[in-house]
Scaffold this active site. Structure first.
Site, mmCIF file in Angstrom:
data_model
loop_
_atom_site.group_PDB
_atom_site.id
_atom_site.type_symbol
_atom_site.label_atom_id
_atom_site.label_comp_id
_atom_site.label_asym_id
_atom_site.label_seq_id
_atom_site.Cartn_x
_atom_site.Cartn_y
_atom_site.Cartn_z
ATOM 1 C CG HIS A 90 -1.710 1.108 1.320
ATOM 2 N ND1 HIS A 90 -2.982 1.246 1.028
ATOM 3 C CD2 HIS A 90 -1.757 2.657 1.769
ATOM 4 C CE1 HIS A 90 -3.642 2.352 1.324
ATOM 5 N NE2 HIS A 90 -2.699 3.184 1.604
ATOM 6 C CD GLU A 91 1.594 3.664 3.798
ATOM 7 O OE1 GLU A 91 1.691 4.562 3.277
ATOM 8 O OE2 GLU A 91 0.478 3.292 4.420
ATOM 9 C CG HIS A 121 0.540 6.398 -0.665
ATOM 10 N ND1 HIS A 121 -0.844 6.812 -1.324
ATOM 11 C CD2 HIS A 121 -0.258 5.655 0.465
ATOM 12 C CE1 HIS A 121 -1.775 6.835 -0.693
ATOM 13 N NE2 HIS A 121 -1.267 6.066 0.356
ATOM 14 C CG HIS A 150 0.479 8.491 -7.281
ATOM 15 N ND1 HIS A 150 -0.690 9.120 -6.936
ATOM 16 C CD2 HIS A 150 0.370 9.041 -8.599
ATOM 17 C CE1 HIS A 150 -1.344 9.790 -7.289
ATOM 18 N NE2 HIS A 150 -0.794 9.786 -8.631
#
Ligand SMILES: [Zn+2]
Length: 649
Positions: A441-442, A445, A448
């Site tokens: 998940h991290e 980010h 991105h």
């Protein structure tokens, strides 16, 4: 090509340097404002660069305060906050800047890049959403409203906290502790007059423990009743908050607060949000009813509100439970990281090379990221728990990809921080599967932010991305942590090297989707309630009536009339989620939709994955996610794939 910044933070001189930088910024701003013919190049860009430099200087302090917290970092951090706040408040109220931006946009919008136009538009919007452009009387009223709103929000949380702390339920008969894990019993234990007694409260771990494991139905009912009827005085505060938010939205030119909230979101209008939530609701209802019937059959009785956590837990234990300890040996931290990198390399052609750097802790590492042998970004991983680190997991962006005022390319960098079990020289750090999901998940980010190719820092990477879209890349990547093809890249037993068997992977997915349609309905109830509540002015009984009306579609158990859930809905009345609670589901739909397209194309040679890299990751916040998503998929998001992801047919 510029070098990456060196990580350093001089705590002893930080405040002095900060003050000096701000003084210098104010001076350059005054000078810039005197320029007669202001342009993007001579006015906007230098301002942007000035802000970027301040950010680059400040981020190491907030990072350090979170990962190596000490009384010194706390002192310096809290001393710096008012300085930064005062500076940014002044900037955000400076009408000269606002007017200059508007003029430049008007004059240059046909010659500027779309990235530059978006920088201007977002800045202008920020001014307008704070009312900086309105007449003085309106501005004064907005100021009053803001002060009142923050007081009411504060009272709302305080009342909730007081009510939570004021209650306790004492158990004296050990029979009533049946079913509770020994650790929970131990936590509840205290001694009074030489007698052993057990205290349960409305605080989260304690309340949840009894509601989940406590076999005495009467006690569960009592605790539940106390919990859902906390802070009745908050009903009046809700009325005041709703009224003020409505007035504020109207002063700023919006029909209601929902419309105001959407101004900075990807969802374009109220209808899209409501349709979206109602479609998910409609499609989840049948399965939710089936799940509930299964639960009642298992319980052998009619389930009440205070039974549902208890019987869910029993059913889970019997049919779905994952033994974390059985999985841990397959998720040794180093091989998980290497495996995740290799997955990213295969899908996005980004390679990671460790750089030997002295960082804030010996367990923190830096990696340079390359694409086609070109250095593109830097990633910092700090994954293990330690006393000085704040709990949880997060991505923190530091440098952003852009071209500076001289046209020189600057590269991005980001920190990924987790709290995994610490390793020693003799024992490896073995993760739970949940930890693997968190890391993905991290990392989503971080990709991105770091893979951005945008030239304007204010809309590069995660900057400028709408609030309801910002979790799209993180949830997208996290979904792969359940994919057999991906897990098999790294999930091998750390002593036997055996690859995680399919049966165990299948079990992870089944456990994830346990009673998922019921969970979906609950989230939709919160989302619809929040959104509709802000779409016109609701007061007094109307608030409860709205909730009752929604529950006709979302609740499977009749809610007792003493349940005043709204009085504890701190997310929207004391947090930043008003008319935005739907965002969780909104981003999940984008990510599930894209995820399945990549999976159905076979993951590793997926054309959609390549497009995702080119359009979403490289595109950052330079276009609205609404536009980017359509470029990626050639259509609007389809809620069906979120249902598929949750195992809802
Ligand atoms: Zn996130």
């Amino acid at each position: 090509m510029s070098q990456f910044l060196q990580f350093e933070c001089h705590l002893d001189t930080f405040i002095d340097t900060l003050n000096a930088t701000i003084k210098q910024n104010n001076a350059s701003m005054e000078k810039s404002l005197k320029i007669e013919k202001k342009t993007y190049a001579n006015f906007v860009k230098p301002m942007q660069m000035m802000e970027e430099k301040l950010e680059l200087f400040f981020t190491p302090l907030s990072h350090l305060n979170a990962v190596n917290n000490s009384t010194t970092t706390q002192e310096v951090y809290s001393a710096s906050l008012p300085i930064i706040t005062e500076y940014s408040t002044q900037l955000s109220q400076n009408l000269e800047i606002y007017n200059a931006y508007k003029e430049i946009l008007e004059k240059e919008q046909h010659t500027l890049s779309y990235e530059q136009v978006r920088v201007l538009k977002l800045n202008i919007q920020n001014f307008e959403l704070s009312g900086a452009h309105l007449d003085n009387a309106t501005k004064a009223r907005l100021e009053e409203i803001n002060v009142a709103l923050s007081e009411h929000s504060n009272d709302f949380s305080q009342n909730l906290l007081n009510a939570t702390n004021a209650y306790e339920y004492i158990i004296e008969d050990e029979k009533d502790l049946e079913g509770l894990p020994a650790s929970e019993v131990q936590t509840a234990l205290f001694e009074e007059n030489g007698l052993k007694k057990y205290k349960f409260t409305l605080q989260m771990p304690s309340y949840i423990a009894y509601m989940t494991y406590g076999t005495n139905e009467k006690i569960r009912e009592e605790l539940y009743k106390a919990y859902v009827s906390r802070a009745p005085e908050n009903a009046k505060i809700i009325d005041k908050i709703l009224k003020l938010k409505n007035e504020m939205s109207k002063l700023l030119g919006f029909a209601n607060y929902a419309e105001y909230s959407l101004a900075q979101k990807m969802a374009k209008d109220e209808k899209s949000v409501v349709n979206f939530l109602e479609t998910l609701l409609h499609d989840s209802q049948t399965q939710a009813k089936e799940e509930f019937a299964q639960l009642e059959k298992f319980a052998g009785k009619k389930i009440k509100s205070y039974d549902s956590a208890f019987y869910s837990e029993l059913l889970k234990k019997e049919q779905y439970e994952i033994d974390e300890e059985e999985y841990r040996p397959y998720f040794e931290q180093k091989s998980v990281v290497t495996g995740m990198f290799s997955f990213i390399t295969q899908v996005f052609q980004v390679e990671f090379k460790k750089v030997d750097l002295k960082l804030w802790d010996e367990k923190a590492f830096a990696y340079d990221m390359y694409q086609d042998t070109k250095l593109i970004a830097r990633l910092y991983l700090d994954l293990e728990a330690r006393e000085s680190k704040r709990g949880g997991a997060w991505m923190h962006n530091w440098q952003s990809h852009h071209k500076d005022e001289n046209g020189v390319e600057q590269l991005a960098s980001a920190f990924v921080v987790c709290n995994f079990p610490p390793s020693t020289s003799t024992t490896p750090s073995l993760l739970r599967h949940d930890d693997v999901v968190t890391l993905f998940h991290e990392m989503g980010h971080a990709l991105h932010h770091t893979l951005s190719c945008v030239d304007e820092n204010e809309v590069s990477g995660v900057n400028g991305v709408e609030w309801d879209a910002v979790e799209f890349p993180s949830q997208f990547l996290e979904n792969f942590a359940y994919e057999p093809k991906v897990l098999k890249l790294f999930a091998s037993h750390h002593t036997t090297q055996e690859i995680l068997p399919d049966k165990m992977i299948h079990k992870l997915v089944r456990a994830k989707n346990f009673l998922s349609a019921m969970g979906m309905l609950r989230q939709l109830e919160f989302s619809l309630f929040d959104f509709k509540l802000h779409s016109k002015l609701y007061q007094g009984e109307e608030v409860q009536n709205l909730l009752d009306l929604l529950r006709k579609q979302t609740a499977l158990i009749e809610t007792p009339s003493y349940n005043k859930f709204q009085n504890g809905f701190a997310h929207i009345f004391a947090g930043g989620y008003a008319a935005g609670y739907y965002s969780y589901k909104w981003a999940e739909v984008l990510s599930a939709d894209t995820f399945y397209k990549v999976v159905d194309e076979g993951i590793f040679n997926s054309q959609t994955a390549k497009k995702y890299l080119d359009i979403i990751l490289k595109g950052g916040g330079a276009k609205s996610m609404e536009v980017l998503f359509k470029e990626l998929m050639g259509r609007e998001a389809d809620t069906k794939n979120l249902l598929r992801l949750n195992g809802i047919k």
